[in-house]
Design a protein around this motif. Sequence first.
Motif, short mmCIF file in Angstrom:
data_model
loop_
_atom_site.label_atom_id
_atom_site.label_comp_id
_atom_site.label_asym_id
_atom_site.label_seq_id
_atom_site.Cartn_x
_atom_site.Cartn_y
_atom_site.Cartn_z
N GLU A 90 20.11 -24.12 26.64
CA GLU A 90 18.75 -22.63 26.31
C GLU A 90 17.29 -23.19 26.33
N ASP A 94 14.62 -22.11 28.04
CA ASP A 94 13.16 -22.12 27.30
C ASP A 94 12.27 -22.53 27.61
N ARG A 97 11.12 -21.84 31.56
CA ARG A 97 10.27 -20.22 31.50
C ARG A 97 8.84 -20.55 30.94
N PRO A 115 9.05 -25.16 23.69
CA PRO A 115 9.20 -24.86 23.28
C PRO A 115 8.69 -24.95 21.21
#
Length: 120
Positions: A90, A94, A97, A115
């Motif tokens: 995950e 993140d 992206r 992030p």
Amino acid sequence: MSTITFSSAAVLPARPATRLRLTARGRRFLLALAAVPLAGGIGFAALSGGTALASNESVATASFETVTVMPGDTLWSIAESVAPGADPREVIGDITRLNVLQGGALQIGQEIAIPAQYSE
């Protein structure tokens, strides 16, 4: 050997080409006609974009912590180091992206933004 014959009905008579002439008045009309969309676009931009520049509101900017890629670093190792309690898949998604990474390829010395939920 075969021969080809043309009848007089198959051959079209050559017509003299007519030449289009624009008078000065016609040129001015075409110029004005082409300028109308341009003037409309400029007017629309001035009316719609002016309010954003004139407002005195502050805009929230996002700040990210960055990690410099060192030799031997992978997205998996970076994900484990910045978020040890989270699922690395995950975190990698993140990070990919956020940084618009293609295929997960990293360059040594590249700055990778982390992030906000993992940078605390």
